[in-house]
Design an enzyme around this catalytic site. Structure first.
Site, mmCIF file in Angstrom:
data_model
loop_
_atom_site.group_PDB
_atom_site.id
_atom_site.type_symbol
_atom_site.label_atom_id
_atom_site.label_comp_id
_atom_site.label_asym_id
_atom_site.label_seq_id
_atom_site.Cartn_x
_atom_site.Cartn_y
_atom_site.Cartn_z
ATOM 1 N N HIS A 124 3.917 3.814 -9.596
ATOM 2 C CA HIS A 124 3.643 2.879 -8.504
ATOM 3 C C HIS A 124 2.173 2.947 -8.081
ATOM 4 C CE1 HIS A 124 4.882 0.715 -4.711
ATOM 5 N NE2 HIS A 124 3.724 1.245 -4.319
ATOM 6 N N GLU A 125 1.693 4.144 -7.800
ATOM 7 C CA GLU A 125 0.313 4.292 -7.334
ATOM 8 C C GLU A 125 -0.696 4.063 -8.460
ATOM 9 O OE1 GLU A 125 -0.368 4.392 -4.233
ATOM 10 O OE2 GLU A 125 1.757 4.534 -3.728
ATOM 11 N N HIS B 176 -1.298 0.381 -8.732
ATOM 12 C CA HIS B 176 -2.256 -0.099 -7.731
ATOM 13 C C HIS B 176 -3.690 0.199 -8.173
ATOM 14 C CE1 HIS B 176 0.571 -1.354 -4.751
ATOM 15 N NE2 HIS B 176 0.980 -0.146 -4.410
#
Length: 226
Positions: free
Chosen positions: A21-22, A25
Site C-alpha cells: 500500500h505505502e 503511494h
C-alpha cells in the site's frame, strides 16, 4: 481472541498489505515527478520503512489500520490535482489487487481441496485457506477504510481534488475534523451502530462469495470450525 495459528497467518498478510500500500503511494509519486518519498527510502518493499506501530496493531486485530503516511510535495507534480488523486488512489487500489489474488487462492483451494489435503495434509490445507481468507479481509478493510473522505486518509485527498470552487474550499476546511471523525467511526464499530462495517462488510462478502465461490466457502467453513 485469535488462536496462535490464526495470528501467525495474519501477520505476514498484514505486513505485505501495508507495505505494498505505502510502496504504491511512494512509487506513484516518484513516477509522477515527486522524489520526496524516494529520497526518504519509501520506495521500498521493506516493511520497516512503512509501519506505524499503533496502526499495525489495529489492523492485526480488526479490519482497519494504517501505516506511516508517504510525504508528497505537490510543487514537484506537473498536474497537482490529478496527480494527487492518482497517488492517493494507488494505495487502496493495490489492496484491491491483493484481495483479488487471495480470492483466487481461495477458489483454487476450494476446487482442489481433496488433492491439496492429500499433498500437504489437512493442516496445510487449513493454513492455506485461512491465509486466503485473512488476505481478503485485511486488504479490503485497508482499502475501504483508507478511502473514507476524512483527513488524512486517501479518500480525503481524492474527494478534495475532485471538488471544485467553493465546495473544494469548504471541504478542505473540514480537514481539522478528520481525526475526530475517524476516531468516532472506530469507536462506533464496537457498538450496534457499526458504520464502518456497513461499508466494509459488503465488499468483503463480494470477494468471498463472488470471486472465491461456493467451493471456497465450503472449505472455508471447515477451516474456521476446525
Amino acid at each position: 481472541m485469535l488462536d496462535p495459528v490464526e495470528l501467525t497467518l495474519r501477520l505476514p498478510v498484514l505486513l505485505l498489505a501495508l507495505t505494498v500500500h505505502e510502496f504504491s503511494h511512494a512509487y506513484s509519486a516518484y513516477r509522477l515527478g515527486d522524489p520526496t518519498a524516494y529520497r526518504l527510502g519509501r520506495c521500498s518493499l521493506n516493511p520497516a520503512r512503512h509501519l506505524d506501530p499503533l496502526g499495525t496493531l489495529c489492523l492485526l486485530f480488526a479490519p482497519i489500520g494504517w501505516a506511516k503516511p508517504v510525504p508528497v510535495n505537490p510543487l514537484n507534480l506537473k498536474n497537482p490535482g490529478r496527480d494527487d488523486i492518482l497517488i492517493s488512489a494507488a494505495g487502496p487500489f493495490s489492496n484491491l489487487v491483493q484481495a483479488s489474488l487471495y480470492a483466487i487462492l481461495l477458489r483454487l483451494m476450494g476446487a482442489y481441496a481433496t488433492g491439496i489435503a492429500g499433498a500437504v495434509g489437512e493442516n496445510g490445507l487449513r493454513a492455506a485457506v485461512l491465509l486466503g481468507f485473512f488476505g481478503v479481509l485485511i486488504n479490503i478493510g485497508l482499502a475501504v477504510f483508507n478511502m473514507i473522505p476524512a483527513y488524512p486518509l486517501d479518500g480525503f485527498h481524492v474527494l478534495s481534488n475532485l471538488a471544485t470552487g467553493r465546495s473544494q474550499e469548504r471541504f478542505r476546511g473540514m480537514a481539522r475534523y478528520g481525526p475526530f471523525i475517524i476516531i468516532g467511526l472506530v469507536l462506533l464499530s464496537n457498538t450496534g451502530l457499526d458504520l464502518l462495517g456497513t461499508v466494509i462488510d459488503p465488499v468483503q462478502e463480494f470477494f468471498i462469495f463472488r470471486l472465491a465461490g461456493e467451493d471456497a466457502i465450503r472449505v472455508l467453513g471447515w477451516a474456521l470450525e476446525t
